[in-house]
Scaffold this motif. Structure first.
Motif, PDB file in Angstrom:
ATOM      1  N   SER A  65       0.819  -1.220   0.000  1.00 34.50           N
ATOM      2  CA  SER A  65       0.000   0.000   0.000  1.00 34.50           C
ATOM      3  C   SER A  65       0.848   1.264   0.000  1.00 34.50           C
ATOM      4  O   SER A  65       0.426   2.303  -0.493  1.00 34.50           O
ATOM      5  CB  SER A  65      -0.945   0.006   1.209  1.00 34.50           C
ATOM      6  N   SER A  66       2.062   1.169   0.555  1.00 35.29           N
ATOM      7  CA  SER A  66       2.912   2.352   0.587  1.00 35.29           C
ATOM      8  C   SER A  66       3.509   2.654  -0.781  1.00 35.29           C
ATOM      9  O   SER A  66       4.063   3.726  -0.998  1.00 35.29           O
ATOM     10  CB  SER A  66       4.045   2.154   1.608  1.00 35.29           C
ATOM     11  N   ALA A  67       3.414   1.691  -1.696  1.00 30.93           N
ATOM     12  CA  ALA A  67       4.020   1.874  -3.012  1.00 30.93           C
ATOM     13  C   ALA A  67       2.981   1.982  -4.114  1.00 30.93           C
ATOM     14  O   ALA A  67       3.307   1.856  -5.284  1.00 30.93           O
ATOM     15  CB  ALA A  67       4.967   0.711  -3.300  1.00 30.93           C
ATOM     16  N   ILE A  68       1.720   2.175  -3.757  1.00 32.68           N
ATOM     17  CA  ILE A  68       0.674   2.346  -4.764  1.00 32.68           C
ATOM     18  C   ILE A  68       0.683   3.799  -5.196  1.00 32.68           C
ATOM     19  O   ILE A  68       0.027   4.661  -4.618  1.00 32.68           O
ATOM     20  CB  ILE A  68      -0.709   1.952  -4.207  1.00 32.68           C
ATOM     21  N   ASP A  69       1.503   4.061  -6.200  1.00 28.95           N
ATOM     22  CA  ASP A  69       1.682   5.423  -6.674  1.00 28.95           C
ATOM     23  C   ASP A  69       1.672   5.425  -8.194  1.00 28.95           C
ATOM     24  O   ASP A  69       1.330   4.417  -8.827  1.00 28.95           O
ATOM     25  CB  ASP A  69       2.980   6.015  -6.125  1.00 28.95           C
ATOM     26  N   LEU A  70       2.058   6.518  -8.796  1.00 25.11           N
ATOM     27  CA  LEU A  70       2.013   6.628 -10.252  1.00 25.11           C
ATOM     28  C   LEU A  70       2.942   5.618 -10.916  1.00 25.11           C
ATOM     29  O   LEU A  70       2.588   5.020 -11.941  1.00 25.11           O
ATOM     30  CB  LEU A  70       2.374   8.054 -10.669  1.00 25.11           C
ATOM     31  N   ALA A  71       4.118   5.400 -10.333  1.00 27.43           N
ATOM     32  CA  ALA A  71       5.049   4.428 -10.911  1.00 27.43           C
ATOM     33  C   ALA A  71       4.436   3.031 -10.909  1.00 27.43           C
ATOM     34  O   ALA A  71       4.556   2.276 -11.877  1.00 27.43           O
ATOM     35  CB  ALA A  71       6.371   4.446 -10.147  1.00 27.43           C
ATOM     36  N   TRP A  72       3.809   2.708  -9.783  1.00 26.68           N
ATOM     37  CA  TRP A  72       3.116   1.403  -9.717  1.00 26.68           C
ATOM     38  C   TRP A  72       2.028   1.314 -10.772  1.00 26.68           C
ATOM     39  O   TRP A  72       1.876   0.285 -11.447  1.00 26.68           O
ATOM     40  CB  TRP A  72       2.500   1.238  -8.326  1.00 26.68           C
ATOM     41  N   LEU A  73       1.271   2.391 -10.939  1.00 26.87           N
ATOM     42  CA  LEU A  73       0.185   2.379 -11.905  1.00 26.87           C
ATOM     43  C   LEU A  73       0.709   2.168 -13.320  1.00 26.87           C
ATOM     44  O   LEU A  73       0.117   1.429 -14.115  1.00 26.87           O
ATOM     45  CB  LEU A  73      -0.600   3.691 -11.818  1.00 26.87           C
ATOM     46  N   LYS A  74       1.822   2.806 -13.638  1.00 26.57           N
ATOM     47  CA  LYS A  74       2.391   2.647 -14.980  1.00 26.57           C
ATOM     48  C   LYS A  74       2.800   1.196 -15.233  1.00 26.57           C
ATOM     49  O   LYS A  74       2.540   0.649 -16.319  1.00 26.57           O
ATOM     50  CB  LYS A  74       3.591   3.577 -15.144  1.00 26.57           C
ATOM     51  N   ARG A  75       3.439   0.581 -14.244  1.00 26.01           N
ATOM     52  CA  ARG A  75       3.851  -0.815 -14.406  1.00 26.01           C
ATOM     53  C   ARG A  75       2.629  -1.724 -14.528  1.00 26.01           C
ATOM     54  O   ARG A  75       2.581  -2.630 -15.360  1.00 26.01           O
ATOM     55  CB  ARG A  75       4.721  -1.244 -13.224  1.00 26.01           C
ATOM     56  N   THR A  76       1.623  -1.460 -13.679  1.00 30.67           N
ATOM     57  CA  THR A  76       0.411  -2.269 -13.710  1.00 30.67           C
ATOM     58  C   THR A  76      -0.329  -2.100 -15.034  1.00 30.67           C
ATOM     59  O   THR A  76      -0.830  -3.067 -15.615  1.00 30.67           O
ATOM     60  CB  THR A  76      -0.518  -1.870 -12.539  1.00 30.67           C
ATOM     61  N   ALA A  77      -0.373  -0.869 -15.514  1.00 26.40           N
ATOM     62  CA  ALA A  77      -1.060  -0.600 -16.776  1.00 26.40           C
ATOM     63  C   ALA A  77      -0.391  -1.327 -17.929  1.00 26.40           C
ATOM     64  O   ALA A  77      -1.052  -1.924 -18.787  1.00 26.40           O
ATOM     65  CB  ALA A  77      -1.095   0.904 -17.040  1.00 26.40           C
ATOM     66  N   LEU A  78       0.930  -1.303 -17.966  1.00 30.29           N
ATOM     67  CA  LEU A  78       1.649  -1.972 -19.042  1.00 30.29           C
ATOM     68  C   LEU A  78       1.416  -3.480 -18.992  1.00 30.29           C
ATOM     69  O   LEU A  78       1.174  -4.121 -20.019  1.00 30.29           O
ATOM     70  CB  LEU A  78       3.136  -1.659 -18.950  1.00 30.29           C
ATOM     71  N   ILE A 117      -7.531  -2.904  -6.510  1.00 29.30           N
ATOM     72  CA  ILE A 117      -6.860  -2.101  -5.482  1.00 29.30           C
ATOM     73  C   ILE A 117      -6.937  -0.611  -5.774  1.00 29.30           C
ATOM     74  O   ILE A 117      -6.798   0.226  -4.880  1.00 29.30           O
ATOM     75  CB  ILE A 117      -5.389  -2.555  -5.333  1.00 29.30           C
ATOM     76  N   LEU A 118      -7.195  -0.242  -7.038  1.00 27.52           N
ATOM     77  CA  LEU A 118      -7.316   1.174  -7.384  1.00 27.52           C
ATOM     78  C   LEU A 118      -8.453   1.856  -6.631  1.00 27.52           C
ATOM     79  O   LEU A 118      -8.406   3.069  -6.397  1.00 27.52           O
ATOM     80  CB  LEU A 118      -7.554   1.326  -8.894  1.00 27.52           C
ATOM     81  N   SER A 119      -9.483   1.099  -6.258  1.00 29.20           N
ATOM     82  CA  SER A 119     -10.607   1.701  -5.540  1.00 29.20           C
ATOM     83  C   SER A 119     -10.177   2.271  -4.194  1.00 29.20           C
ATOM     84  O   SER A 119     -10.874   3.113  -3.625  1.00 29.20           O
ATOM     85  CB  SER A 119     -11.720   0.663  -5.337  1.00 29.20           C
ATOM     86  N   GLU A 120      -9.024   1.813  -3.690  1.00 31.00           N
ATOM     87  CA  GLU A 120      -8.494   2.344  -2.432  1.00 31.00           C
ATOM     88  C   GLU A 120      -7.574   3.542  -2.672  1.00 31.00           C
ATOM     89  O   GLU A 120      -7.107   4.173  -1.715  1.00 31.00           O
ATOM     90  CB  GLU A 120      -7.734   1.248  -1.689  1.00 31.00           C
ATOM     91  N   HIS A 121      -7.327   3.865  -3.954  1.00 30.63           N
ATOM     92  CA  HIS A 121      -6.418   4.962  -4.287  1.00 30.63           C
ATOM     93  C   HIS A 121      -7.019   5.796  -5.418  1.00 30.63           C
ATOM     94  O   HIS A 121      -6.445   5.866  -6.529  1.00 30.63           O
ATOM     95  CB  HIS A 121      -5.052   4.398  -4.690  1.00 30.63           C
ATOM     96  N   PRO A 122      -8.165   6.422  -5.171  1.00 27.20           N
ATOM     97  CA  PRO A 122      -8.836   7.185  -6.234  1.00 27.20           C
ATOM     98  C   PRO A 122      -8.033   8.376  -6.742  1.00 27.20           C
ATOM     99  O   PRO A 122      -8.354   8.933  -7.790  1.00 27.20           O
ATOM    100  CB  PRO A 122     -10.135   7.638  -5.559  1.00 27.20           C
ATOM    101  N   SER A 123      -6.977   8.759  -6.020  1.00 26.51           N
ATOM    102  CA  SER A 123      -6.133   9.849  -6.504  1.00 26.51           C
ATOM    103  C   SER A 123      -5.464   9.481  -7.825  1.00 26.51           C
ATOM    104  O   SER A 123      -4.992  10.361  -8.559  1.00 26.51           O
ATOM    105  CB  SER A 123      -5.067  10.201  -5.466  1.00 26.51           C
ATOM    106  N   LEU A 124      -5.454   8.176  -8.150  1.00 27.25           N
ATOM    107  CA  LEU A 124      -4.844   7.710  -9.394  1.00 27.25           C
ATOM    108  C   LEU A 124      -5.852   7.572 -10.529  1.00 27.25           C
ATOM    109  O   LEU A 124      -5.480   7.184 -11.638  1.00 27.25           O
ATOM    110  CB  LEU A 124      -4.159   6.350  -9.162  1.00 27.25           C
ATOM    111  N   TYR A 125      -7.117   7.895 -10.273  1.00 27.10           N
ATOM    112  CA  TYR A 125      -8.152   7.687 -11.289  1.00 27.10           C
ATOM    113  C   TYR A 125      -7.868   8.473 -12.575  1.00 27.10           C
ATOM    114  O   TYR A 125      -8.018   7.944 -13.682  1.00 27.10           O
ATOM    115  CB  TYR A 125      -9.524   8.083 -10.738  1.00 27.10           C
ATOM    116  N   ALA A 126      -7.490   9.733 -12.432  1.00 27.74           N
ATOM    117  CA  ALA A 126      -7.257  10.557 -13.626  1.00 27.74           C
ATOM    118  C   ALA A 126      -6.095   9.998 -14.442  1.00 27.74           C
ATOM    119  O   ALA A 126      -6.151   9.958 -15.682  1.00 27.74           O
ATOM    120  CB  ALA A 126      -6.992  12.002 -13.225  1.00 27.74           C
ATOM    121  N   ASP A 127      -5.034   9.543 -13.765  1.00 23.41           N
ATOM    122  CA  ASP A 127      -3.902   8.954 -14.471  1.00 23.41           C
ATOM    123  C   ASP A 127      -4.299   7.630 -15.125  1.00 23.41           C
ATOM    124  O   ASP A 127      -3.854   7.320 -16.237  1.00 23.41           O
ATOM    125  CB  ASP A 127      -2.738   8.724 -13.503  1.00 23.41           C
TER     126      ASP A 127
END
Length: 544
Positions: A65-78, A117-127
């Motif tokens: 949870s401490s690493a659910i950030d934009l970098a994580w999102l990019k890796r997950t998206a790819l 897990i994104l539902s717990e980090h809506p700050s990443l929705y726009a990205d």
């Protein structure tokens, strides 16, 4: 489909990419030196992800949870895009040999679920939307495997759920991207291919899809967008009307969403009225004319939602016209005489249908259908507050809207005169009761106002007004409008009302004060503000 647990995706490698490796063909020899793109080159979605990435390294996603950030999102998206591409390639290559692509399907299923897990980090929705992943997720609703489509629907439901702690801007960014990707159209397509009758998983899929529609309706703007999807509206009407005993969860849910759609949107009400929804729903509620739904179950809620939707529909002129055309007045009158659980809902529906500047046709039909006897007989009985409120609401609408010299108006006035003005006498008694309750609350409010500044009074105004409404202010005001009409139109009624008020040392000044309060409180933005003000001012002139 294999049961694959959602969670972190494995590191991408040539040996363990997405299930057993398929035989390498010539078109796969072009993978890059690191073996990142296993099969067929990169897709447009993957390219968009890569273009967005600042760090080109292909590290495995993490669920720390401490690493659910934009970098994580990019890796997950790819990784997510790669799984979609891999599955599509294998399906196309081995279309007639499912065992060759089944493992990639399981991997794709796991990839979909990992997005939860994104539902717990809506700050990443726009990205998430900007990466193009929203469109990819929505696209999976068209997947040949309905299990994959249903999983995608479930994730969309989780991400848009009202319990997600997203700001309006974050939620809006996600939902706008979902709608732009044709989420609604694909939901309708899925409704058409899911077999609720024989497949439990498909029945659950329909339920989750309905949940997504409900989530979208939590914002007025998106509820309007849902209402513009005519195919969806037609499906909801058909699903709510499907013959089904006992009433199942999805049938009830379809009726509930119809009610939600029309509660806050005049546009949706007009669109549904144009699709003959009033006639369809009246036919459905007619089943409860004599028979009660199973109490406390899906069927009772189903009936309540149908009545709620109808009550909203008849608030519009188009809905009132359809209501009269479909013999809704006659059905409501029969329910008032024969119904049980349906009786209060039918009375509320009739009150709303008769109200408003365009309710004259409904008022005339009440008289022509023999409804005066029904509603006045109810009025003379002992009733609860809600029943009284709707009955006097109907009387007030009829006195306001029925033409001056019409037979319908004369017959209505005659009801207040007959049997030595017994209905008029009951009106005055009710006025006395409601006046006492509202007066007691007014006295409390006056006491609370002592020592308060203007700003504090303004801040508490809504709370005080709500307390007055709870005490019966609306019914008191409606009764006084009726009394004012009777005073203005019938000399005998005027004499009777003056005498009844005098019994408690009151005069028509108390009625006039209530009328004036209504004039002062008219919302200038309301559709019939000008006509209402003129009508009330005219009535006030007779209260001298």
């Amino acid at each position: 489909m294999a049961d694959v647990e959602a969670g972190p995706l494995p590191p991408a490698s040539p040996s363990s990419d997405y299930g057993p490796a398929a035989p390498e063909s010539e078109d796969e020899q072009g993978d890059d030196a690191d073996g990142r793109f296993f099969g067929g080159g990169i897709s447009a979605s993957e390219r968009a992800v890569l273009d967005f990435m600042d760090d080109p390294s292909n590290l495995p996603p993490t669920t720390d949870s401490s690493a659910i950030d934009l970098a994580w999102l990019k890796r997950t998206a790819l990784a997510f895009e790669k799984r979609i591409t891999r599955n599509a390639e294998l399906r196309a290559r081995f279309e007639s040999d499912p065992p060759r692509f089944i493992d990639s399907e399981a991997d794709l299923d796991a990839g979909i679920k990992s997005l939860s897990i994104l539902s717990e980090h809506p700050s990443l929705y726009a990205d998430f939307a900007r990466l193009g992943c929203v469109a990819s997720l929505v696209g999976l609703l068209a997947h040949d495997n309905t299990d994959i489509a249903i999983d995608a629907v479930e994730i969309v439901g989780e991400l848009t759920d009202e319990d997600v702690a997203a700001t309006e801007e974050q939620w809006g960014a996600l939902v706008d991207a979902l709608l732009e990707a044709d989420l609604l159209g694909l939901l309708v397509s899925n409704f058409g291919r899911l077999d609720e009758e024989r497949q439990e998983a498909d029945r659950a899929g329909v339920y989750h899809a309905l949940g997504v529609v409900e989530n979208l309706c939590s914002r007025e703007e998106t509820a309007e967008a849902v209402g513009r999807e005519e195919a969806l509206l037609r499906w909801l009407l058909a699903r709510a009307g499907r013959a089904e005993r006992p009433v199942g969860q999805n049938k009830q849910y379809a009726a509930e969403i119809l009610a939600i759609l029309v509660q806050g949107s005049a546009g949706n009400r007009r669109r549904l009225a144009g699709l003959e929804a009033v006639d369809a729903m009246l036919q459905l509620v007619s089943a409860y004319r004599k028979r009660d739904p199973e109490k406390g179950g899906e069927e009772e809620e189903y009936m309540e939602n149908l009545f709620e939707a109808l009550t909203c529909l008849v608030d519009e002129p188009e809905g009132k016209a359809k209501f009269v055309e479909a013999e809704g007045v006659e059905l409501c009158l029969m329910m008032l005489k024969e119904g049980k659980l349906s009786k209060p809902a039918a009375l509320r529906l009739l009150d709303h249908a008769a109200g408003g500047a365009s309710g004259a046709g409904v008022c005339e039909k009440i008289v022509d259908a023999g409804g005066l006897k029904t509603v006045f007989t109810m009025f003379m009985k002992k009733n609860d507050g809600q029943t009284t409120e709707h009955l006097v609401g109907i009387f007030a609408s009829m006195l306001r809207l029925l033409p001056g010299d019409s037979a319908e108006r004369i017959r209505t006035l005659a009801k207040f005169v007959e049997k030595d003005y017994e209905k008029t006498e009951k009106l005055v008694k009710l006025r006395r009761d409601y006046g006492a309750r509202v007066g007691a609350v007014d006295a409390q409010i006056k006491e609370e106002q002592r020592g308060l500044g203007d700003d504090e009074k303004e801040e508490a105004a809504d709370k005080w007004f709500s307390r007055r409404l709870d005490a019966g202010l609306f019914s008191l005001q409606t009764i006084d409008v009726i009394l004012a009409w009777l005073i203005a139109e019938d000399d005998g009624a005027r004499i009777k009302i003056h005498a009844l008020l005098a019994d408690r040392d009151e005069t028509v000044a108390v009625v006039k004060a209530t009328i004036q309060e209504q004039i002062d409180g008219i919302d200038p933005k309301s559709d019939d503000a000008k006509d209402t003000r003129a009508m009330l001012q005219t009535l006030a002139q007779f209260l001298q």
